[in-house]
Design a protein around this motif. Structure first.
Motif, mmCIF file in Angstrom:
data_model
loop_
_atom_site.group_PDB
_atom_site.id
_atom_site.type_symbol
_atom_site.label_atom_id
_atom_site.label_comp_id
_atom_site.label_asym_id
_atom_site.label_seq_id
_atom_site.Cartn_x
_atom_site.Cartn_y
_atom_site.Cartn_z
ATOM 1 N N ASP A 73 0.848 -1.192 0.000
ATOM 2 C CA ASP A 73 0.000 0.000 0.000
ATOM 3 C C ASP A 73 0.885 1.244 0.000
ATOM 4 O O ASP A 73 1.547 1.530 1.005
ATOM 5 N N PRO A 74 0.941 1.988 -1.091
ATOM 6 C CA PRO A 74 1.875 3.123 -1.177
ATOM 7 C C PRO A 74 1.430 4.326 -0.351
ATOM 8 O O PRO A 74 0.301 4.778 -0.431
ATOM 9 N N LYS A 75 2.369 4.817 0.451
ATOM 10 C CA LYS A 75 2.248 6.081 1.152
ATOM 11 C C LYS A 75 3.626 6.719 1.142
ATOM 12 O O LYS A 75 4.626 6.026 0.941
ATOM 13 N N PRO A 76 3.730 8.044 1.329
ATOM 14 C CA PRO A 76 5.031 8.714 1.189
ATOM 15 C C PRO A 76 6.143 8.071 2.018
ATOM 16 O O PRO A 76 5.965 7.767 3.200
ATOM 17 N N ILE A 77 7.285 7.865 1.351
ATOM 18 C CA ILE A 77 8.489 7.363 2.015
ATOM 19 C C ILE A 77 9.327 8.563 2.446
ATOM 20 O O ILE A 77 9.567 9.475 1.658
ATOM 21 N N ALA A 78 9.777 8.551 3.689
ATOM 22 C CA ALA A 78 10.597 9.646 4.208
ATOM 23 C C ALA A 78 12.072 9.285 4.112
ATOM 24 O O ALA A 78 12.492 8.231 4.584
ATOM 25 N N LEU A 79 12.858 10.163 3.497
ATOM 26 C CA LEU A 79 14.313 10.027 3.440
ATOM 27 C C LEU A 79 14.924 11.078 4.366
ATOM 28 O O LEU A 79 14.511 12.238 4.353
ATOM 29 N N GLY A 80 15.907 10.677 5.142
ATOM 30 C CA GLY A 80 16.578 11.623 6.023
ATOM 31 C C GLY A 80 15.991 11.672 7.407
ATOM 32 O O GLY A 80 16.165 12.656 8.134
ATOM 33 N N THR A 81 15.310 10.607 7.816
ATOM 34 C CA THR A 81 14.700 10.594 9.147
ATOM 35 C C THR A 81 15.691 10.215 10.233
ATOM 36 O O THR A 81 15.477 10.513 11.405
#
Length: 361
Positions: A129-137
């Motif tokens: 199920d696609p939801k925004p992926i966070a980079l830099g967490t």
């Protein structure tokens, strides 16, 4: 207890390589007299060098259920961060590897070369199920080693190819290297970028975050991303009382003048080993105001160095916290910055096939 001489470790944020005791590891002690004796025999210590170990991870997408953050999944292609920000809340993660959250965190780095392949494999799973992926967490996706490894770019390429939304948080103007991808993703409502600006004083920045881009470069990166049509947010993070809070209004004014539509602030957090490391840093760089700084921090955190609880850890209390909130509201009003919402689009996600091709919908 780890003792350091009150002289800075040049080019690094942490002032020691103290090993944590949370996991039963032995402590290291080195008092000033013994260090002086060793240096008289062997000369000054060799300059610290950054090393990178390639890690063959089995997975790359991490899920969370935190009520305090606006994302439920993230990708961290690197462990440790050469930026060396003394306040970095991710430092304690190095303790899980029997490494110091201090100097080891910023000199002994790990890279995951298979990050993009692992992400592709995850996105191809049935029922994803696609939801925004966070980079830099956890650590910065554009820290200096990204120049050679290009793992962040590879991850972005997968996200663009599959039409998967992503958010980026960084302290580096190196993000502009991927401006071509970001501009294309922005047109598809697939990306938003946050750049942290802690101070406008380059000298203070060099002490706080010694290997980050200078503040003026981060502001320039924000301005260029605005011109490229990329949704951007400026995070004044963290606000350190009696150290960086004086720059609050001027940062808001600067980002407002260059057209940044969104700005926010995050208070200093000192989880686990970050608290003693930050105290060491204060003793070296600001001994005359160390007591005042920590006094205000504790006043905002219910009498403790850190508040680890959900809901309240990003929501400091007390007179000082209320004053910062009031100052921030006034600054935003003067700069003409209202609350901005970036709605990313996951509706056109196209899962890849296991052979690397895109699946037909």
């Amino acid at each position: 207890m780890f003792h350091v001489k009150h002289s800075p470790v040049k080019g690094r944020g942490a002032q020691s390589g103290a090993v944590p005791t949370r996991f039963g590891l032995a402590t290291r002690a080195l008092d000033g007299d013994w260090r002086d004796y060793v240096e008289s025999l062997d000369g000054p210590p060799v300059k610290l060098r950054t090393t990178v170990t390639e890690e063959r991870a089995k997975s790359i997408l991490t899920f969370n259920q935190s009520p305090d953050v606006p994302f439920d999944r993230s990708v961290n292609a690197y462990r440790g961060c050469e930026h060396g920000c003394i306040y970095c809340f991710a430092r304690p993660t190095h303790a899980y590897h029997d490494l110091s959250p201090g100097l080891d965190f910023e000199t002994k780095l790990f890279a995951k070369p298979d990050a993009a392949r692992l992400l592709r494999s995850t996105l191809a799973k049935k029922g994803y199920d696609p939801k925004p992926i966070a980079l830099g967490t956890n650590t910065d996706p554009y820290q200096p080693i990204e120049r050679d490894y290009r793992l962040t770019r590879a991850v972005l390429e997968v996200c663009l190819e599959t039409r998967h939304p992503v958010t980026i948080t960084t302290k580096s103007d190196r993000v502009l290297v991927d401006a071509d991808l970001l501009a294309e993703m922005a047109r598809e409502k697939l990306v938003a970028v946050a750049i942290s600006v802690t101070t406008l004083d380059p000298g203070l920045s060099a002490k706080l975050e010694p290997r980050c881009a200078a503040p003026v470069k981060r502001l320039a990166a924000l301005e260029k991303l605005v011109k490229f049509g990329v949704p951007v947010h400026c995070s004044i993070s963290p606000i350190i009382p009696a150290i960086t809070d004086e720059f609050l209004e001027s940062i808001v004014a600067r980002v407002g003048a260059i057209g940044v539509p969104s700005v926010g602030w995050i208070p200093l957090r000192l989880p686990h080993e970050v608290a003693p490391l930050f105290r060491e840093w204060l003793a070296v760089h600001f001994p005359e105001r160390a007591g005042k700084v920590m006094g205000i921090v504790r006043e905002m955190r219910g009498g403790r160095d850190n508040d680890p609880n959900f809901h309240s850890r990003f929501n400091p209390q007390g007179v000082w916290a209320d004053l910062i909130r009031a100052r921030f509201r006034v600054a935003c009003r003067k700069a003409g910055i209202a609350k901005a919402r970036f709605d990313l689009d996951a509706s056109r996600f196209r899962p890849p096939r296991s052979d690397g091709q895109l699946a037909l919908l």
